[in-house]
Motif scaffolding. Structure first.
Motif, mmCIF file in Angstrom:
data_model
loop_
_atom_site.group_PDB
_atom_site.id
_atom_site.type_symbol
_atom_site.label_atom_id
_atom_site.label_comp_id
_atom_site.label_asym_id
_atom_site.label_seq_id
_atom_site.Cartn_x
_atom_site.Cartn_y
_atom_site.Cartn_z
ATOM 1 N N LEU A 146 102.842 -63.986 -87.263
ATOM 2 C CA LEU A 146 102.461 -63.513 -88.273
ATOM 3 C C LEU A 146 102.337 -64.449 -89.409
ATOM 4 N N ALA A 202 99.304 -64.689 -92.417
ATOM 5 C CA ALA A 202 99.498 -64.562 -93.874
ATOM 6 C C ALA A 202 98.801 -65.671 -94.481
ATOM 7 N N VAL A 251 104.112 -60.201 -97.813
ATOM 8 C CA VAL A 251 104.658 -60.656 -96.458
ATOM 9 C C VAL A 251 105.961 -60.004 -96.546
ATOM 10 N N LEU A 275 101.745 -57.423 -94.536
ATOM 11 C CA LEU A 275 102.277 -57.983 -93.425
ATOM 12 C C LEU A 275 103.453 -58.049 -92.914
#
Length: 304
Positions: free
Chosen positions: A19, A23, A31, A168
């Motif tokens: 992740l 990002a 995020v 995200l």
């Protein structure tokens, strides 16, 4: 607005590392760290907290000083064993108190208050990759699903406010309440799996949950070269479930070196970083297509 959730059937599969790299590559996104029970995305993104807000959920019993007569009428009925007598008055252990309120009802002296329980904090921060919403749950704190929902809601609001089209989400591991709170209504799930026997089983449960919520899923196999046979088993499972396999990430000590430096893999380079870049390139068209616009592709596993 596109909301991509990165999750795994268990902890330790590398979903946070994936992740964080996504990002960096996405550039314009909010995020959200929804792994509130064991948040660690901040270790890679070094957020500067701009706003912090206490998180209250449920209630707890608190003895009012001077009002308790020590009659002990509340001690035995407390099934959690949270109340004892000390120095002639009742004492409540907040870690054991389940917030049922029975002691409040039983106390004729009105010596027990029923106060909102402080279970943690949530934050809105700035990072080198953009805004971030994250939280910290107190040890033993409850209502993690509620806190996850709050973090997601704030991340969406922040994205709309700043004109950013993507959120995200670093999801919790497993398939429990926090994962359900993270996945429901998301645009797409990126499931990170590892080539172990439990990894195959955990992925199957996660994909079943995604199917239940009608969230299209894609799969990434991390550290695939540690057990190629089980990697193939994971890819076959994904194919049966209609989830495209975006790629494989090799075991790479450069990823650990990046973590120790407080950086993402793609910022430090290496074989693992190169694999994540390829995965993002395959993922981007799905995200650009909009919320749930692309059907899942059966048998469309990408090469490593």
């Amino acid at each position: 607005m596109i909301e991509l959730v990165v999750a795994s059937g268990k902890g330790g599969t590398g979903k946070t590392s994936v992740l964080a790299s996504l990002a960096v590559l996405a550039e314009r996104a909010v995020v959200a760290d929804c792994d509130v029970d064991a948040a660690d995305l901040h270790l890679l993104l070094e957020p500067v907290v701009g706003r912090r807000t206490p998180f209250y959920a449920g209630h707890e019993a608190v003895v009012i000083p001077g009002a308790c007569t020590g009659c002990a009428v509340c001690v035995e009925p407390c099934r959690a064993g949270a109340i004892t007598l000390a120095d002639g008055r009742a004492v409540v252990d907040p870690l054991l108190c389940e917030g049922c309120g029975l002691c409040v009802h039983l106390c004729e002296e009105k010596a027990v208050a029923f106060e909102p329980r402080l279970n943690g904090e949530w934050y809105v921060s700035d990072t080198r990759v953009g805004p971030m919403v994250h939280a910290r749950l107190e040890p033993g704190g409850e209502s993690s699903g509620k806190l996850v929902t709050l973090v997601r809601s704030e991340a969406r609001r922040l994205a709309a406010e700043r004109g950013l089209g993507m959120v995200l989400v670093d999801g919790p591991p497993g398939v429990g309440c926090p994962v359900i709170a993270t996945m429901g209504g998301a645009s797409r799930l990126l499931a990170v799996a590892e080539p172990t026997t439990s990894g195959v089983h955990d992925l199957e449960r996660l994909l079943e949950l995604a199917a239940h919520f009608e969230v299209p899923a894609v799969v990434v196999v991390n550290k695939w070269d540690l057990y190629p046979d089980l990697t193939r088993a994971i890819e076959e499972l994904a194919e049966r479930r209609g989830a495209a396999v975006l790629g494989r990430i090799p075991y790479d000590l450069a990823v650990t070196t990046a973590q120790l430096a407080g950086r993402t893999a793609v910022e430090m380079g290496g074989a693992g970083a190169e694999a994540m870049v390829r995965i993002f390139e395959r993922l981007r068209p799905m995200l650009d297509a909009g919320r749930r616009q692309l059907p899942q592709t059966r048998g469309a596993s990408a090469p490593p």
